[in-house]
Scaffold this motif. Structure first.
Motif, PDB file in Angstrom:
ATOM      1  N   LEU A   1       0.823  -1.218   0.000  1.00 28.92           N
ATOM      2  CA  LEU A   1       0.000   0.000   0.000  1.00 28.92           C
ATOM      3  C   LEU A   1       0.856   1.267   0.000  1.00 28.92           C
ATOM      4  O   LEU A   1       0.358   2.352   0.287  1.00 28.92           O
ATOM      5  CB  LEU A   1      -0.937   0.023   1.213  1.00 28.92           C
ATOM      6  CG  LEU A   1      -1.976  -1.071   1.277  1.00 28.92           C
ATOM      7  CD1 LEU A   1      -2.761  -0.989   2.571  1.00 28.92           C
ATOM      8  CD2 LEU A   1      -2.912  -0.994   0.092  1.00 28.92           C
ATOM      9  N   ALA A   2       2.125   1.128  -0.338  1.00 30.43           N
ATOM     10  CA  ALA A   2       3.046   2.262  -0.277  1.00 30.43           C
ATOM     11  C   ALA A   2       2.637   3.394  -1.212  1.00 30.43           C
ATOM     12  O   ALA A   2       2.668   4.565  -0.822  1.00 30.43           O
ATOM     13  CB  ALA A   2       4.464   1.799  -0.590  1.00 30.43           C
TER      14      ALA A   2
ATOM     15  N   VAL B   1      -6.294  -9.373   2.320  1.00 28.82           N
ATOM     16  CA  VAL B   1      -6.306  -8.097   3.043  1.00 28.82           C
ATOM     17  C   VAL B   1      -5.780  -6.986   2.143  1.00 28.82           C
ATOM     18  O   VAL B   1      -6.344  -5.889   2.100  1.00 28.82           O
ATOM     19  CB  VAL B   1      -5.466  -8.198   4.343  1.00 28.82           C
ATOM     20  CG1 VAL B   1      -5.281  -6.837   4.976  1.00 28.82           C
ATOM     21  CG2 VAL B   1      -6.125  -9.158   5.312  1.00 28.82           C
ATOM     22  N   VAL B   2      -4.719  -7.281   1.406  1.00 32.04           N
ATOM     23  CA  VAL B   2      -4.155  -6.290   0.483  1.00 32.04           C
ATOM     24  C   VAL B   2      -5.199  -5.902  -0.561  1.00 32.04           C
ATOM     25  O   VAL B   2      -5.409  -4.718  -0.834  1.00 32.04           O
ATOM     26  CB  VAL B   2      -2.879  -6.835  -0.197  1.00 32.04           C
ATOM     27  CG1 VAL B   2      -2.400  -5.901  -1.294  1.00 32.04           C
ATOM     28  CG2 VAL B   2      -1.777  -7.048   0.830  1.00 32.04           C
TER      29      VAL B   2
ATOM     30  N   GLY C   1      -1.943  -9.843  -5.372  1.00 37.47           N
ATOM     31  CA  GLY C   1      -1.100 -11.021  -5.140  1.00 37.47           C
ATOM     32  C   GLY C   1       0.359 -10.733  -5.448  1.00 37.47           C
ATOM     33  O   GLY C   1       1.261 -11.110  -4.691  1.00 37.47           O
ATOM     34  N   LYS C   2       0.595 -10.044  -6.552  1.00 41.99           N
ATOM     35  CA  LYS C   2       1.961  -9.702  -6.948  1.00 41.99           C
ATOM     36  C   LYS C   2       2.567  -8.701  -5.960  1.00 41.99           C
ATOM     37  O   LYS C   2       3.734  -8.815  -5.583  1.00 41.99           O
ATOM     38  CB  LYS C   2       1.941  -9.119  -8.362  1.00 41.99           C
ATOM     39  CG  LYS C   2       3.274  -8.956  -8.987  1.00 41.99           C
ATOM     40  CD  LYS C   2       3.142  -8.534 -10.437  1.00 41.99           C
ATOM     41  CE  LYS C   2       4.483  -8.488 -11.113  1.00 41.99           C
ATOM     42  NZ  LYS C   2       4.381  -8.140 -12.525  1.00 41.99           N
ATOM     43  N   LEU C   3       1.768  -7.723  -5.532  1.00 41.45           N
ATOM     44  CA  LEU C   3       2.239  -6.742  -4.553  1.00 41.45           C
ATOM     45  C   LEU C   3       2.575  -7.411  -3.226  1.00 41.45           C
ATOM     46  O   LEU C   3       3.578  -7.082  -2.583  1.00 41.45           O
ATOM     47  CB  LEU C   3       1.185  -5.653  -4.343  1.00 41.45           C
ATOM     48  CG  LEU C   3       0.933  -4.727  -5.526  1.00 41.45           C
ATOM     49  CD1 LEU C   3      -0.289  -3.868  -5.267  1.00 41.45           C
ATOM     50  CD2 LEU C   3       2.148  -3.861  -5.787  1.00 41.45           C
ATOM     51  N   TYR C   4       1.749  -8.363  -2.806  1.00 39.40           N
ATOM     52  CA  TYR C   4       1.983  -9.095  -1.564  1.00 39.40           C
ATOM     53  C   TYR C   4       3.284  -9.895  -1.657  1.00 39.40           C
ATOM     54  O   TYR C   4       4.126  -9.848  -0.749  1.00 39.40           O
ATOM     55  CB  TYR C   4       0.804 -10.031  -1.273  1.00 39.40           C
ATOM     56  CG  TYR C   4       1.024 -10.930  -0.090  1.00 39.40           C
ATOM     57  CD1 TYR C   4       0.826 -10.462   1.201  1.00 39.40           C
ATOM     58  CD2 TYR C   4       1.439 -12.245  -0.260  1.00 39.40           C
ATOM     59  CE1 TYR C   4       1.040 -11.286   2.296  1.00 39.40           C
ATOM     60  CE2 TYR C   4       1.653 -13.075   0.827  1.00 39.40           C
ATOM     61  CZ  TYR C   4       1.449 -12.586   2.101  1.00 39.40           C
ATOM     62  OH  TYR C   4       1.662 -13.404   3.178  1.00 39.40           O
TER      63      TYR C   4
ATOM     64  N   VAL D   1       6.727  -9.489   0.627  1.00 41.41           N
ATOM     65  CA  VAL D   1       7.310 -10.577   1.417  1.00 41.41           C
ATOM     66  C   VAL D   1       8.784 -10.753   1.056  1.00 41.41           C
ATOM     67  O   VAL D   1       9.645 -10.911   1.936  1.00 41.41           O
ATOM     68  CB  VAL D   1       6.517 -11.895   1.213  1.00 41.41           C
ATOM     69  CG1 VAL D   1       7.251 -13.082   1.805  1.00 41.41           C
ATOM     70  CG2 VAL D   1       5.130 -11.761   1.822  1.00 41.41           C
ATOM     71  N   LYS D   2       9.108 -10.682  -0.244  1.00 39.16           N
ATOM     72  CA  LYS D   2      10.497 -10.785  -0.689  1.00 39.16           C
ATOM     73  C   LYS D   2      11.326  -9.627  -0.147  1.00 39.16           C
ATOM     74  O   LYS D   2      12.463  -9.809   0.289  1.00 39.16           O
ATOM     75  CB  LYS D   2      10.576 -10.762  -2.217  1.00 39.16           C
ATOM     76  CG  LYS D   2      10.561 -12.082  -2.861  1.00 39.16           C
ATOM     77  CD  LYS D   2      10.816 -11.924  -4.344  1.00 39.16           C
ATOM     78  CE  LYS D   2      10.413 -13.170  -5.059  1.00 39.16           C
ATOM     79  NZ  LYS D   2      10.547 -13.070  -6.515  1.00 39.16           N
ATOM     80  N   MET D   3      10.757  -8.437  -0.186  1.00 39.71           N
ATOM     81  CA  MET D   3      11.466  -7.256   0.302  1.00 39.71           C
ATOM     82  C   MET D   3      11.755  -7.390   1.788  1.00 39.71           C
ATOM     83  O   MET D   3      12.836  -7.052   2.253  1.00 39.71           O
ATOM     84  CB  MET D   3      10.668  -5.986   0.037  1.00 39.71           C
ATOM     85  CG  MET D   3      11.398  -4.728   0.475  1.00 39.71           C
ATOM     86  SD  MET D   3      10.472  -3.230   0.175  1.00 39.71           S
ATOM     87  CE  MET D   3      10.497  -3.165  -1.591  1.00 39.71           C
TER      88      MET D   3
END
Length: 153
Positions: A25-26, A107-108, A127-130, A134-136
């Motif tokens: 959500l940045a 939730v995202v 899904g891609k943003l989530y 997680v990787k970050m």
């Protein structure tokens, strides 16, 4: 060159430090922060052109742009990469780094649908943003710590 060991001393920055927000959500958070609190925050826009051509480097913000915002007595809200945060630390700008920790893809998706103002923001794949968040978190947790990481649900 820096000395091998240096005594650590807590000091006040003396200026409005830049703010960096990471997470799914940045993008929404940056725009809302600057819109709702315009007297204290301003989004530092990325460099749009290089030599009259479109720049294909995302997250390129000149230090002069950040310093101009600081001179206005505002926090510069930045859209940069985690490695750029390390460069800002080296330049002694010491950004405030916030990580919005996602709980789940659902939730995202729900929050993006409720909070996004424009259609392109809503259509980003949750899904891609989530997965990217997680990787970050795994790869760059040293940039932000548990004290400035927020869980949302």
């Amino acid at each position: 060159m820096f000395p091998a060991y240096e005594r650590v001393v807590l000091r006040e920055a003396g200026f409005k430090r830049p703010v960096v927000i990471f997470g799914p959500l940045a993008d929404i958070s940056r725009e809302r922060l600057a819109a709702d609190y315009a007297t204290a925050y301003e989004v530092a826009r990325n460099e749009g052109t290089v030599s009259g051509q479109k720049s294909n480097r995302k997250g390129v913000i000149r230090l002069n742009t950040i310093k101009d915002i600081i001179e206005k007595d505002k926090h510069a809200v930045l859209d940069i990469t985690p490695t750029a945060v390390q460069k800002l630390n080296y330049a002694q700008l010491y950004p405030i780094v916030v990580f919005l920790d996602p709980q789940s893809k659902a939730v995202v998706k729900d929050l993006r649908m409720r909070l996004a103002c424009t259609e392109p923001e809503k259509k980003k794949k949750p899904g891609k943003l989530y997965d990217r968040a997680v990787k970050m978190q795994r790869g760059y947790s040293h940039v932000f710590n548990r004290y400035n990481s927020f869980k949302f649900w």
